[in-house]
Design an enzyme around this catalytic site. Sequence first.
Site, PDB file in Angstrom:
ATOM      1  N   GLU A  99       0.947  -1.623   0.235  1.00  0.00           N
ATOM      2  CA  GLU A  99       0.233  -0.028  -0.195  1.00  0.00           C
ATOM      3  C   GLU A  99       0.990   0.916   0.336  1.00  0.00           C
ATOM      4  OE1 GLU A  99      -2.553   1.573  -0.930  1.00  0.00           O
ATOM      5  OE2 GLU A  99      -4.015   1.079   0.747  1.00  0.00           O
ATOM      6  N   ASP A 100      -0.036   2.514  -0.795  1.00  0.00           N
ATOM      7  CA  ASP A 100       0.793   3.288  -0.549  1.00  0.00           C
ATOM      8  C   ASP A 100       1.017   3.652   1.128  1.00  0.00           C
ATOM      9  OD1 ASP A 100      -1.684   3.386  -0.807  1.00  0.00           O
ATOM     10  OD2 ASP A 100      -1.785   5.159  -2.227  1.00  0.00           O
ATOM     11  N   ILE A 101      -0.237   4.202   1.601  1.00  0.00           N
ATOM     12  CA  ILE A 101      -0.122   4.949   2.749  1.00  0.00           C
ATOM     13  C   ILE A 101      -1.288   4.747   3.148  1.00  0.00           C
ATOM     14  CG2 ILE A 101      -1.901   6.854   1.491  1.00  0.00           C
ATOM     15  CD1 ILE A 101      -0.771   8.678   3.179  1.00  0.00           C
ATOM     16  N   ASP A 103      -3.896   5.821   6.830  1.00  0.00           N
ATOM     17  CA  ASP A 103      -5.002   6.328   6.693  1.00  0.00           C
ATOM     18  C   ASP A 103      -5.728   6.342   8.383  1.00  0.00           C
ATOM     19  OD1 ASP A 103      -5.954   8.908   7.459  1.00  0.00           O
ATOM     20  OD2 ASP A 103      -6.720   9.536   5.650  1.00  0.00           O
ATOM     21  N   GLY A 105      -7.457   3.267   7.776  1.00  0.00           N
ATOM     22  CA  GLY A 105      -6.317   1.838   8.966  1.00  0.00           C
ATOM     23  C   GLY A 105      -8.074   1.065   7.702  1.00  0.00           C
ATOM     24  N   THR A 107      -8.790   0.088   4.156  1.00  0.00           N
ATOM     25  CA  THR A 107      -8.501   0.012   3.036  1.00  0.00           C
ATOM     26  C   THR A 107      -7.404  -1.609   3.673  1.00  0.00           C
ATOM     27  OG1 THR A 107      -8.463   1.997   2.414  1.00  0.00           O
ATOM     28  CG2 THR A 107      -7.955   0.199   0.907  1.00  0.00           C
ATOM     29  N   LYS A 131       0.132   7.169   8.562  1.00  0.00           N
ATOM     30  CA  LYS A 131      -1.210   8.529   9.468  1.00  0.00           C
ATOM     31  C   LYS A 131      -1.262   7.804  10.743  1.00  0.00           C
ATOM     32  CE  LYS A 131      -2.222  11.168   5.496  1.00  0.00           C
ATOM     33  NZ  LYS A 131      -3.272  11.837   4.669  1.00  0.00           N
ATOM     34  N   ASP A 159      -1.322  10.910  -4.939  1.00  0.00           N
ATOM     35  CA  ASP A 159      -1.427  12.067  -5.429  1.00  0.00           C
ATOM     36  C   ASP A 159      -1.984  13.351  -4.823  1.00  0.00           C
ATOM     37  OD1 ASP A 159      -4.350  10.598  -5.273  1.00  0.00           O
ATOM     38  OD2 ASP A 159      -5.179  11.256  -7.164  1.00  0.00           O
TER      39      ASP A 159
END
Length: 177
Positions: A99-101, A103, A105, A107, A131, A159
């Site tokens: 995963e990229d990020i 946040d 949680g 996803t 985060k 993005d």
Amino acid sequence: MNKETPEVLISEEEIQARVLALAAEISSDYRDADELVMVGVLKGSFIFLADLSRRLSIPRTIEFIAVSSYGNGSISSGAVRLVMDVRGNIEGKHVLIVEDIVDTGHTIKYLTGMMKSHRPASVKTAALVRKAESAEVDVTIDYLGFDIGDEWVVGYGLDFAEQYRTLPYIGFVKPTD
Ligand code: 5GP
């Protein structure tokens, strides 16, 4: 389109050093596995996945999945829907979700459950950034790049309204919505 140049939060050098360290850790952890299936979450993970996968010293294959969150803008609604599943058969294989990020949680939690329904040998998670203060659900990130504060970040795959994905560093811009 926002034409500002985002401010640097994590430099290209810091990212590359961390990716190298994560790749060494993953290569060591899976040294006895026949194959590691790396599952990238589109679109944001494509650069992290490309760099991480090329630095591994173990046999690996690449899959992609895509999800969409209900709701829009930069606020996560918590409800996640799979819009593209893996194409290959991952039953009995070791899976690493990339995963990229992370946040809230939601996803990564949803995706971990989804992958487990394919009955793989194991499922682990890698994320470039998290985060930490925004967590709403308890999820384990097995391979984490960096913890950051609660701000909208772009670059290195991430993005803002489809802009900035190819920046070599992670930076921040102020959301307007
Ligand atoms: P979560 O379900 O953990 O709340 O949200 C994860 C998803 O939200 C990420 O995969 C990403 O698409 C999006 N996201 C959350 N924070 C950011 C951010 O700061 N920048 C970008 N570009 N996407 C984010």
